[in-house]
Design an enzyme around this catalytic site. Structure first.
Site, PDB file in Angstrom:
ATOM      1  N   PHE A 122       0.865  -1.180   0.000  1.00  0.00           N
ATOM      2  CA  PHE A 122       0.000   0.000   0.000  1.00  0.00           C
ATOM      3  C   PHE A 122       0.900   1.228   0.000  1.00  0.00           C
ATOM      4  O   PHE A 122       1.821   1.321   0.822  1.00  0.00           O
ATOM      5  CB  PHE A 122      -0.846  -0.043   1.272  1.00  0.00           C
ATOM      6  CG  PHE A 122      -1.756   1.121   1.482  1.00  0.00           C
ATOM      7  CD1 PHE A 122      -2.995   1.169   0.870  1.00  0.00           C
ATOM      8  CD2 PHE A 122      -1.379   2.157   2.324  1.00  0.00           C
ATOM      9  CE1 PHE A 122      -3.855   2.237   1.095  1.00  0.00           C
ATOM     10  CE2 PHE A 122      -2.229   3.226   2.547  1.00  0.00           C
ATOM     11  CZ  PHE A 122      -3.481   3.259   1.934  1.00  0.00           C
ATOM     12  N   THR A 125       2.800   7.396   0.880  1.00  0.00           N
ATOM     13  CA  THR A 125       3.883   8.343   1.175  1.00  0.00           C
ATOM     14  C   THR A 125       4.716   8.686  -0.064  1.00  0.00           C
ATOM     15  O   THR A 125       5.033   7.811  -0.873  1.00  0.00           O
ATOM     16  CB  THR A 125       4.797   7.767   2.270  1.00  0.00           C
ATOM     17  OG1 THR A 125       3.978   7.364   3.365  1.00  0.00           O
ATOM     18  CG2 THR A 125       5.813   8.784   2.752  1.00  0.00           C
ATOM     19  N   GLU A 126       5.038   9.965  -0.181  1.00  0.00           N
ATOM     20  CA  GLU A 126       5.875  10.458  -1.287  1.00  0.00           C
ATOM     21  C   GLU A 126       6.960  11.350  -0.694  1.00  0.00           C
ATOM     22  O   GLU A 126       6.848  11.775   0.460  1.00  0.00           O
ATOM     23  CB  GLU A 126       5.015  11.287  -2.253  1.00  0.00           C
ATOM     24  CG  GLU A 126       3.879  10.491  -2.866  1.00  0.00           C
ATOM     25  CD  GLU A 126       3.027  11.330  -3.818  1.00  0.00           C
ATOM     26  OE1 GLU A 126       3.293  12.556  -3.960  1.00  0.00           O
ATOM     27  OE2 GLU A 126       2.107  10.754  -4.419  1.00  0.00           O
ATOM     28  N   GLY A 130       4.242  13.248   3.390  1.00  0.00           N
ATOM     29  CA  GLY A 130       4.338  12.225   4.432  1.00  0.00           C
ATOM     30  C   GLY A 130       3.122  12.341   5.328  1.00  0.00           C
ATOM     31  O   GLY A 130       2.061  11.792   5.045  1.00  0.00           O
ATOM     32  N   SER A 131       3.267  13.145   6.394  1.00  0.00           N
ATOM     33  CA  SER A 131       2.118  13.351   7.287  1.00  0.00           C
ATOM     34  C   SER A 131       0.996  14.098   6.574  1.00  0.00           C
ATOM     35  O   SER A 131      -0.174  13.904   6.883  1.00  0.00           O
ATOM     36  CB  SER A 131       2.563  14.153   8.515  1.00  0.00           C
ATOM     37  OG  SER A 131       3.572  13.447   9.200  1.00  0.00           O
ATOM     38  N   PHE A 360       5.401   5.245  11.698  1.00  0.00           N
ATOM     39  CA  PHE A 360       4.633   4.874  10.482  1.00  0.00           C
ATOM     40  C   PHE A 360       3.157   4.635  10.778  1.00  0.00           C
ATOM     41  O   PHE A 360       2.746   4.633  11.913  1.00  0.00           O
ATOM     42  CB  PHE A 360       5.304   3.761   9.672  1.00  0.00           C
ATOM     43  CG  PHE A 360       5.375   2.366  10.216  1.00  0.00           C
ATOM     44  CD1 PHE A 360       4.737   1.997  11.374  1.00  0.00           C
ATOM     45  CD2 PHE A 360       6.092   1.400   9.510  1.00  0.00           C
ATOM     46  CE1 PHE A 360       4.802   0.699  11.834  1.00  0.00           C
ATOM     47  CE2 PHE A 360       6.180   0.097   9.963  1.00  0.00           C
ATOM     48  CZ  PHE A 360       5.523  -0.248  11.140  1.00  0.00           C
ATOM     49  N   GLU A 361       2.393   4.551   9.725  1.00  0.00           N
ATOM     50  CA  GLU A 361       0.919   4.536   9.789  1.00  0.00           C
ATOM     51  C   GLU A 361       0.420   5.803  10.514  1.00  0.00           C
ATOM     52  O   GLU A 361      -0.574   5.790  11.235  1.00  0.00           O
ATOM     53  CB  GLU A 361       0.410   3.257  10.459  1.00  0.00           C
ATOM     54  CG  GLU A 361       0.997   2.029   9.783  1.00  0.00           C
ATOM     55  CD  GLU A 361       0.023   0.926   9.484  1.00  0.00           C
ATOM     56  OE1 GLU A 361      -1.194   1.152   9.588  1.00  0.00           O
ATOM     57  OE2 GLU A 361       0.491  -0.162   9.095  1.00  0.00           O
ATOM     58  N   GLY A 362       1.131   6.899  10.302  1.00  0.00           N
ATOM     59  CA  GLY A 362       0.786   8.183  10.903  1.00  0.00           C
ATOM     60  C   GLY A 362       1.672   8.470  12.110  1.00  0.00           C
ATOM     61  O   GLY A 362       1.650   7.711  13.078  1.00  0.00           O
ATOM     62  N   ASN A 364       2.863   9.735  15.578  1.00  0.00           N
ATOM     63  CA  ASN A 364       2.003   9.836  16.763  1.00  0.00           C
ATOM     64  C   ASN A 364       1.531  11.253  17.054  1.00  0.00           C
ATOM     65  O   ASN A 364       0.384  11.465  17.447  1.00  0.00           O
ATOM     66  CB  ASN A 364       2.724   9.256  17.986  1.00  0.00           C
ATOM     67  CG  ASN A 364       2.680   7.735  17.996  1.00  0.00           C
ATOM     68  OD1 ASN A 364       2.216   7.123  17.031  1.00  0.00           O
ATOM     69  ND2 ASN A 364       3.137   7.129  19.063  1.00  0.00           N
TER      70      ASN A 364
HETATM   71  C1  FAD Z   1       9.872   1.294   7.646  1.00  0.00           C
HETATM   72  C2  FAD Z   1       8.793   2.171   7.084  1.00  0.00           C
HETATM   73  C3  FAD Z   1       7.683   1.586   6.487  1.00  0.00           C
HETATM   74  C4  FAD Z   1       6.687   2.388   5.934  1.00  0.00           C
HETATM   75  N1  FAD Z   1       5.647   1.798   5.263  1.00  0.00           N
HETATM   76  C5  FAD Z   1       4.794   2.584   4.557  1.00  0.00           C
HETATM   77  C6  FAD Z   1       3.834   1.998   3.683  1.00  0.00           C
HETATM   78  O1  FAD Z   1       3.718   0.773   3.585  1.00  0.00           O
HETATM   79  N2  FAD Z   1       3.050   2.820   2.944  1.00  0.00           N
HETATM   80  C7  FAD Z   1       3.146   4.180   3.034  1.00  0.00           C
HETATM   81  O2  FAD Z   1       2.410   4.871   2.343  1.00  0.00           O
HETATM   82  N3  FAD Z   1       4.032   4.766   3.870  1.00  0.00           N
HETATM   83  C8  FAD Z   1       4.864   3.998   4.620  1.00  0.00           C
HETATM   84  N4  FAD Z   1       5.796   4.580   5.440  1.00  0.00           N
HETATM   85  C9  FAD Z   1       5.829   6.018   5.573  1.00  0.00           C
HETATM   86  C10 FAD Z   1       5.317   6.508   6.925  1.00  0.00           C
HETATM   87  O3  FAD Z   1       3.927   6.285   7.033  1.00  0.00           O
HETATM   88  C11 FAD Z   1       5.714   7.976   7.065  1.00  0.00           C
HETATM   89  O4  FAD Z   1       7.125   7.984   7.270  1.00  0.00           O
HETATM   90  C12 FAD Z   1       4.998   8.683   8.199  1.00  0.00           C
HETATM   91  O5  FAD Z   1       3.621   8.832   7.901  1.00  0.00           O
HETATM   92  C13 FAD Z   1       5.581  10.066   8.493  1.00  0.00           C
HETATM   93  O6  FAD Z   1       5.762  10.798   7.326  1.00  0.00           O
HETATM   94  P1  FAD Z   1       7.207  11.466   7.028  1.00  0.00           P
HETATM   95  O7  FAD Z   1       8.221  10.408   7.194  1.00  0.00           O
HETATM   96  O8  FAD Z   1       7.148  12.174   5.747  1.00  0.00           O
HETATM   97  O9  FAD Z   1       7.394  12.500   8.221  1.00  0.00           O
HETATM   98  P2  FAD Z   1       7.016  14.054   8.186  1.00  0.00           P
HETATM   99  O10 FAD Z   1       5.631  14.253   7.712  1.00  0.00           O
HETATM  100  O11 FAD Z   1       8.113  14.798   7.522  1.00  0.00           O
HETATM  101  O12 FAD Z   1       7.045  14.387   9.741  1.00  0.00           O
HETATM  102  C14 FAD Z   1       8.266  14.289  10.504  1.00  0.00           C
HETATM  103  C15 FAD Z   1       7.926  14.512  11.963  1.00  0.00           C
HETATM  104  O13 FAD Z   1       7.427  15.850  12.148  1.00  0.00           O
HETATM  105  C16 FAD Z   1       6.432  15.866  13.145  1.00  0.00           C
HETATM  106  N5  FAD Z   1       5.182  16.363  12.561  1.00  0.00           N
HETATM  107  C17 FAD Z   1       4.819  16.419  11.252  1.00  0.00           C
HETATM  108  N6  FAD Z   1       3.602  16.956  11.104  1.00  0.00           N
HETATM  109  C18 FAD Z   1       3.159  17.272  12.340  1.00  0.00           C
HETATM  110  C19 FAD Z   1       1.965  17.853  12.877  1.00  0.00           C
HETATM  111  N7  FAD Z   1       0.957  18.236  12.088  1.00  0.00           N
HETATM  112  N8  FAD Z   1       1.874  17.992  14.219  1.00  0.00           N
HETATM  113  C20 FAD Z   1       2.863  17.610  15.033  1.00  0.00           C
HETATM  114  N9  FAD Z   1       4.018  17.054  14.604  1.00  0.00           N
HETATM  115  C21 FAD Z   1       4.164  16.883  13.280  1.00  0.00           C
HETATM  116  C22 FAD Z   1       6.304  14.425  13.667  1.00  0.00           C
HETATM  117  O14 FAD Z   1       7.157  14.274  14.777  1.00  0.00           O
HETATM  118  C23 FAD Z   1       6.814  13.609  12.507  1.00  0.00           C
HETATM  119  O15 FAD Z   1       7.322  12.345  12.916  1.00  0.00           O
HETATM  120  C24 FAD Z   1       6.783   3.803   6.034  1.00  0.00           C
HETATM  121  C25 FAD Z   1       7.894   4.384   6.657  1.00  0.00           C
HETATM  122  C26 FAD Z   1       8.899   3.592   7.158  1.00  0.00           C
HETATM  123  C27 FAD Z   1      10.109   4.241   7.752  1.00  0.00           C
END
Ligand code: FAD
Length: 501
Positions: A122, A125-126, A130-131, A360-362, A364
């Site tokens: 699934f 993420t791009e 991310g978030s 991951f999966e959002g 926290n």
């Molecule tokens: C091993 C692994 C497996 C994964 N598997 C999948 C998958 O199967 N499919 C998929 O689609 N994605 C997957 N992901 C992606 C994962 O879901 C994202 O890494 C995650 O959602 C966070 O996005 P980001 O890494 O871009 O962090 P960012 O969005 O850049 O955020 C970085 C940090 O900033 C803080 N932050 C960001 N926004 C806010 C806010 N609004 N309020 C407070 N704090 C905030 C948080 O501390 C956050 O951890 C995976 C990632 C890893 C490392």
């Protein structure tokens, strides 16, 4: 294959999974090789694990989410990479297809997904999304004969193993929605798809994580999953399943870390007695035990929710179980002393494995704000737990839980009164309210479980944890540091950009 869907089958299922794990899964070898051996995946297929929640009509077992959670938790005791591979397949990988797929899509994909001959992935993420899932740049444009897809996905769990990918993409105009997103089904052999190299990770090393490149990929309209332009809504439903399964994996990891620690502190002697006889160690063990109990109670209860309530309550389960797993495994390492830091003990790998569950999966912190917003929109009042219990330790635990819920409610009401509709533009308060709700959900689920079991050890664990929760929720309701203080501190300490209100 597993027999017919029936929750009573969970015990024999778990016995099968546990035997399989004991005989076939070598977590250290998987960690070292950064891959799950093919024979382990094949064995899981033979056990019917990949079809656990898929419809019987297509070769699955039609089991419910709680049954799948039990299987994932059991696997996570042995190895988190294996558990994540299965959890992703049953959750994010296939939930959308099962719930929203057409008859033709089911016939085409479900039989091989159920047998494990095809594993699901699934991808939302791009690099730039991310978030913030509204920022998807991967686009599918309708050229009148097909959908033309271009873009890039990163961190795709099962990316290197999968035969089928569900992709969330931006589909401007499709389904009449100018800025809509849609879900697309992508097959591994589709022209224009490139699966990138495996990522090197801190933990979960056996779990496959890759990027995907999509270049001028032409897809027939039949590859749209669910409503065209309705992808954002569908994402919530799919993610709520995925998060619950992931939370179940956290429970398995915490439980096995705790069991190892119970054995260790009973055995290891210092100061002339076992560690387990030292008062400070006993208190730490009690707190870790209470955490492990509460996370299991919460995840089990949440997994039984209807799709609608699962949307919000799975947020609480995800944050609480991932934080608790980290805390329990970290506590387990501490109580093992130097031995905990040595890889042979298995706890160091476990700590590396569970770290990602808070991201991951959002992430926290993002989910806590969603939980806080969900609480502000909540329509129905909570039924007090103590009302049906007149005396004894259980009634006292239930009264404490009711008092905690009243603290959360008073925070919610004060925010409504203070900010009115503007409350949704108060991220710090949404985050705090979300954390308070998380505690209420964990304590309520724990009390309900203790009421059902009537076990004195469970009542004692709830009482201890409720005390911790009440202190934290009281602190959460106090004024957060003034914004000026935060900004002043940052201006002095860090070159962060100024934030405009
Ligand atoms: C091993 C692994 C497996 C994964 N598997 C999948 C998958 O199967 N499919 C998929 O689609 N994605 C997957 N992901 C992606 C994962 O879901 C994202 O890494 C995650 O959602 C966070 O996005 P980001 O890494 O871009 O962090 P960012 O969005 O850049 O955020 C970085 C940090 O900033 C803080 N932050 C960001 N926004 C806010 C806010 N609004 N309020 C407070 N704090 C905030 C948080 O501390 C956050 O951890 C995976 C990632 C890893 C490392």
């Amino acid at each position: 294959m597993l027999p017919r869907a029936d929750e009573e089958l969970v015990r024999p299922l778990l016995a099968q999974v546990s035997r399989f794990a004991l005989e076939s899964i070598d977590a250290r070898a998987i960690d070292r090789a950064s891959a799950i051996p093919q024979r382990v995946l094949a064995g899981m297929g033979e056990l019917g694990l990949f079809g656990l929640t898929l419809p019987e009509e297509f070769g699955g077992s039609g089991c419910s989410l709680p049954v799948a959670c039990s299987a994932v938790a059991e696997l996570a005791r042995a190895d988190r990479s294996v558990a994540v591979t299965l959890g992703l397949h049953l959750g994010l990988g296939t939930r959308g297809l099962v719930a929203l797929g057409t008859r033709a899509q089911h016939e085409r994909y479900l039989p091989t997904l159920a047998s494990g001959n095809c594993i699901a992935a699934f991808a939302t993420t791009e690099p730039g999304a991310g978030s913030d899932l509204s920022a998807l740049q991967t686009r599918a444009l309708d050229d009148g004969t097909a959908l033309v897809v271009n873009g890039q996905k990163i961190y795709v769990t099962n990316g290197g193993l999968a035969g089928l990918y569900t992709l969330a993409v931006s589909t401007p105009g499709l389904g009449g929605s100018a800025r809509g997103q849609s879900l697309l089904l992508i097959e591994r052999g589709d022209a224009g798809l490139r699966v990138e190299a495996e990522e090197h990770k801190l933990g979960l090393r056996g779990s496959s994580t890759t990027g995907l490149s999509l270049e001028e990929m032409r897809l027939p309209y039949s590859r749209v999953l669910g409503e065209a332009g309705g992808g954002a809504r569908a994402l919530g439903m799919i993610l709520s399943w995925g998060r619950t399964l992931m939370s179940a994996g956290c429970c398995g990891a915490a439980r096995v870390a705790l069991e190892k620690t119970v054995a260790h502190v009973a055995e290891r002697r210092q100061f002339g007695k076992p560690l387990a006889a030292l008062e400070v160690v006993r208190e730490q063990m009690a707190r870790l035990t209470a955490r492990a109990f509460a996370m299991e109670a919460l995840v089990d209860e949440v997994s039984r929710e209807s799709a609608e309530t699962l949307l919000v309550r799975s947020l609480a389960a995800k944050v609480f179980s991932s934080e608790s797993a980290w805390m329990v495994v970290d506590g387990a390492i501490q109580l093992h002393g130097g031995l905990g830091f040595i890889e042979d003990t298995g706890l160091a790998m476990m700590l590396r494995d569970v770290r990602i569950t808070r991201i991951f999966e959002g992430a926290n912190d993002v989910l806590l704000s969603h939980l806080g917003a969900g609480e502000l929109l909540r329509a129905t009042a909570r039924t007090p737990l103590a009302s049906s219990l007149v005396e004894g330790a259980l009634a006292s635990a239930a009264k404490d839980a009711d008092a905690l819920a009243a603290q959360v409610d008073s925070l919610r009401q004060s925010l409504h009164a203070r900010f009115r509709v503007g409350v949704f533009r108060q991220p710090r308060w949404l985050h705090r309210l979300g954390r308070a709700c998380m505690w209420r959900e964990a304590i309520d689920a724990s009390v309900r479980r203790a009421i059902r079991s009537g076990r004195t050890d469970e009542i004692a664990q709830v009482a201890l944890l409720t005390q911790e929760a009440r202190v934290e929720v009281a602190a959460l309701a106090s004024e957060p540091s003034a914004r000026e203080l935060v900004e002043q501190c940052l201006a002095q300490a860090l070159p962060l950009p100024e934030v405009r209100a």
